[in-house]
Scaffold this motif. Sequence first.
Motif, PDB file in Angstrom:
ATOM      1  N   ASN A   1     -32.011  -9.876 -15.516  1.00  0.00           N
ATOM      2  CA  ASN A   1     -32.485 -10.700 -16.394  1.00  0.00           C
ATOM      3  C   ASN A   1     -33.294 -11.948 -15.627  1.00  0.00           C
ATOM      4  O   ASN A   1     -34.378 -12.167 -15.774  1.00  0.00           O
ATOM      5  CB  ASN A   1     -31.547 -11.304 -17.394  1.00  0.00           C
ATOM      6  N   ILE A   2     -32.792 -12.179 -14.520  1.00  0.00           N
ATOM      7  CA  ILE A   2     -33.239 -13.358 -13.832  1.00  0.00           C
ATOM      8  C   ILE A   2     -34.316 -12.657 -12.850  1.00  0.00           C
ATOM      9  O   ILE A   2     -35.437 -13.413 -12.729  1.00  0.00           O
ATOM     10  CB  ILE A   2     -32.069 -13.995 -12.690  1.00  0.00           C
ATOM     11  N   GLN A   3     -34.076 -11.395 -12.281  1.00  0.00           N
ATOM     12  CA  GLN A   3     -35.162 -10.926 -11.487  1.00  0.00           C
ATOM     13  C   GLN A   3     -36.627 -10.464 -12.352  1.00  0.00           C
ATOM     14  O   GLN A   3     -37.514 -10.728 -11.922  1.00  0.00           O
ATOM     15  CB  GLN A   3     -34.579  -9.541 -11.009  1.00  0.00           C
ATOM     16  N   SER A   4     -36.450 -10.041 -13.628  1.00  0.00           N
ATOM     17  CA  SER A   4     -37.301  -9.565 -14.423  1.00  0.00           C
ATOM     18  C   SER A   4     -37.847 -10.796 -15.342  1.00  0.00           C
ATOM     19  O   SER A   4     -38.801 -10.614 -16.156  1.00  0.00           O
ATOM     20  CB  SER A   4     -36.930  -8.324 -15.223  1.00  0.00           C
ATOM     21  N   GLN A   5     -37.108 -11.819 -15.136  1.00  0.00           N
ATOM     22  CA  GLN A   5     -37.382 -12.915 -16.110  1.00  0.00           C
ATOM     23  C   GLN A   5     -37.849 -12.707 -17.416  1.00  0.00           C
ATOM     24  O   GLN A   5     -38.544 -13.085 -18.615  1.00  0.00           O
ATOM     25  CB  GLN A   5     -39.053 -13.724 -15.767  1.00  0.00           C
ATOM     26  N   ASN A   6     -36.670 -11.642 -17.896  1.00  0.00           N
ATOM     27  CA  ASN A   6     -36.770 -11.221 -19.230  1.00  0.00           C
ATOM     28  C   ASN A   6     -35.161 -11.467 -19.890  1.00  0.00           C
ATOM     29  O   ASN A   6     -34.339 -10.873 -19.258  1.00  0.00           O
ATOM     30  CB  ASN A   6     -37.034  -9.780 -19.546  1.00  0.00           C
ATOM     31  N   LYS A   7     -34.974 -12.360 -20.769  1.00  0.00           N
ATOM     32  CA  LYS A   7     -33.792 -12.718 -21.410  1.00  0.00           C
ATOM     33  C   LYS A   7     -33.284 -11.962 -22.201  1.00  0.00           C
ATOM     34  O   LYS A   7     -32.083 -12.070 -22.854  1.00  0.00           O
ATOM     35  CB  LYS A   7     -33.934 -14.290 -21.858  1.00  0.00           C
ATOM     36  N   ALA A   8     -33.803 -10.890 -22.865  1.00  0.00           N
ATOM     37  CA  ALA A   8     -33.522 -10.035 -23.795  1.00  0.00           C
ATOM     38  C   ALA A   8     -32.406  -9.002 -23.644  1.00  0.00           C
ATOM     39  O   ALA A   8     -32.264  -8.418 -22.442  1.00  0.00           O
ATOM     40  CB  ALA A   8     -34.864  -9.263 -24.465  1.00  0.00           C
ATOM     41  N   ILE A   9     -31.604  -8.831 -24.509  1.00  0.00           N
ATOM     42  CA  ILE A   9     -30.565  -7.739 -24.396  1.00  0.00           C
ATOM     43  C   ILE A   9     -30.484  -7.147 -25.885  1.00  0.00           C
ATOM     44  O   ILE A   9     -30.392  -7.696 -26.787  1.00  0.00           O
ATOM     45  CB  ILE A   9     -29.037  -8.229 -24.187  1.00  0.00           C
ATOM     46  N   SER A  10     -30.419  -5.704 -25.597  1.00  0.00           N
ATOM     47  CA  SER A  10     -30.540  -4.871 -27.026  1.00  0.00           C
ATOM     48  C   SER A  10     -29.197  -5.228 -28.027  1.00  0.00           C
ATOM     49  O   SER A  10     -28.171  -5.585 -27.085  1.00  0.00           O
ATOM     50  CB  SER A  10     -30.681  -3.508 -26.711  1.00  0.00           C
ATOM     51  N   TYR A  11     -29.139  -5.087 -28.875  1.00  0.00           N
ATOM     52  CA  TYR A  11     -28.058  -5.206 -29.813  1.00  0.00           C
ATOM     53  C   TYR A  11     -26.716  -4.118 -29.362  1.00  0.00           C
ATOM     54  O   TYR A  11     -25.706  -4.902 -29.206  1.00  0.00           O
ATOM     55  CB  TYR A  11     -28.374  -4.924 -31.313  1.00  0.00           C
ATOM     56  N   THR A  12     -27.375  -3.099 -29.130  1.00  0.00           N
ATOM     57  CA  THR A  12     -26.292  -2.146 -28.588  1.00  0.00           C
ATOM     58  C   THR A  12     -25.459  -2.519 -27.298  1.00  0.00           C
ATOM     59  O   THR A  12     -24.496  -2.528 -27.060  1.00  0.00           O
ATOM     60  CB  THR A  12     -26.884  -0.719 -28.509  1.00  0.00           C
ATOM     61  N   ASP A  13     -26.557  -2.904 -26.341  1.00  0.00           N
ATOM     62  CA  ASP A  13     -26.069  -3.430 -25.100  1.00  0.00           C
ATOM     63  C   ASP A  13     -25.040  -4.448 -25.219  1.00  0.00           C
ATOM     64  O   ASP A  13     -23.861  -4.834 -24.474  1.00  0.00           O
ATOM     65  CB  ASP A  13     -27.104  -3.837 -24.111  1.00  0.00           C
ATOM     66  N   CYS A  14     -25.596  -5.593 -26.094  1.00  0.00           N
ATOM     67  CA  CYS A  14     -24.888  -6.787 -26.356  1.00  0.00           C
ATOM     68  C   CYS A  14     -23.456  -6.459 -26.690  1.00  0.00           C
ATOM     69  O   CYS A  14     -22.411  -7.059 -26.287  1.00  0.00           O
ATOM     70  CB  CYS A  14     -25.571  -7.634 -27.128  1.00  0.00           C
ATOM     71  N   LEU A  15     -23.133  -5.641 -27.791  1.00  0.00           N
ATOM     72  CA  LEU A  15     -22.116  -5.259 -28.575  1.00  0.00           C
ATOM     73  C   LEU A  15     -20.981  -4.543 -27.388  1.00  0.00           C
ATOM     74  O   LEU A  15     -19.953  -4.735 -27.175  1.00  0.00           O
ATOM     75  CB  LEU A  15     -22.286  -4.329 -29.703  1.00  0.00           C
ATOM     76  N   THR A  16     -21.772  -3.632 -26.689  1.00  0.00           N
ATOM     77  CA  THR A  16     -20.860  -2.776 -25.670  1.00  0.00           C
ATOM     78  C   THR A  16     -20.344  -3.892 -24.394  1.00  0.00           C
ATOM     79  O   THR A  16     -19.310  -3.723 -24.226  1.00  0.00           O
ATOM     80  CB  THR A  16     -22.030  -2.012 -24.864  1.00  0.00           C
ATOM     81  N   GLN A  17     -21.239  -4.733 -24.195  1.00  0.00           N
ATOM     82  CA  GLN A  17     -20.718  -5.748 -23.052  1.00  0.00           C
ATOM     83  C   GLN A  17     -19.580  -6.693 -23.885  1.00  0.00           C
ATOM     84  O   GLN A  17     -18.638  -7.133 -23.118  1.00  0.00           O
ATOM     85  CB  GLN A  17     -21.943  -6.607 -22.796  1.00  0.00           C
TER      86      GLN A  17
END
Length: 338
Positions: free
Chosen positions: A113-129
Amino acid sequence: MTLPKTKMEGWILVSEKQHTYVHEEDDISTEHKNQTSASEFFLLGLTDDPELQLILFGLFLSMYLVTVLGNLLIILAVSFDSRLHTPMYFFLSNLSFTDICFITSTIPKMLKNIQSQNKAISYTDCLTQLFFVVFLGGMESFLLAAMAYDRYVAICHPLRYTVIMNPSFCILLTLFSLLISMTDALLHSLLVLRLSFCTELEIPHFFCELAHVIKLSCSDTLINYIVIYLAACIFGGLPFGGIILSYVQIVSSILKKPSMRGSYKVLSTCGSHLSVVSLFYGTLFGVYISSAVTDSPRNTAVASVLYTVVPQMLNPFIYSLRNKDMKEAFRKISAEIV
């Protein structure tokens, strides 16, 4: 006598009904906008300053590489040195593997996220994390409790040590830790699945932390919070209580012995384990105390680094610097490589 409705009156009635239907549809659409199934969340991270983000990227990348390398060395040392094929080092190698997985579940996404300057995380990835953070945190807690029980048996019942801490029992303890931690994580994840979320989906953290995700929900979260507190008491309190009880028995047994020479080598390993336990639980309690004292979610996110990154990085150093057997195993590995 009732007069018949005129065309104009009939049109007015129809238009009023249509107007009512439009309002009902607007209410329903507004409700759906305010309470939806989230498609993605936004991880705000530790800072918004671009210069500080570059510093954090280098810092956390270094910490991640040191953690992975250090814990891999412990796993290799335990695997290749036959002298380390004991219950204590069996649990230590499992703890090292858990630490690698724990830090991998959070830091790579943060770096991306820091490298791409994109703060988004998908709902599936968030729940997995979220699942893996809860699961691996619980796994680490139960493994520390298993290691404390191993030290208790070694010092308080040395003659029965090989009988009690047999390979089958050690594997059973590890599988129990795995199963109970996975059950806890799965329970929290399923309860989050039933929630609907508001339009503001910003998480003031560098990973999807359970409490922060629940705060974003528009649904009734009473059950979620009840389960969190119950799980903390059961799945967190039991291992911690077991560790305290084990060391109370260890100290009591040592005080009864006239000489400490017989148990000095076994006792020396308790120092490393106590350091790891103090680091893990001390930072964990510190985070929750700081979250209760401060109202700043960003400060709580910074404090969370202390239990999600620092213990996992320092564990290999604690066990290698204070343990002669580990030093010898590292020397063997380095000699074979060279």
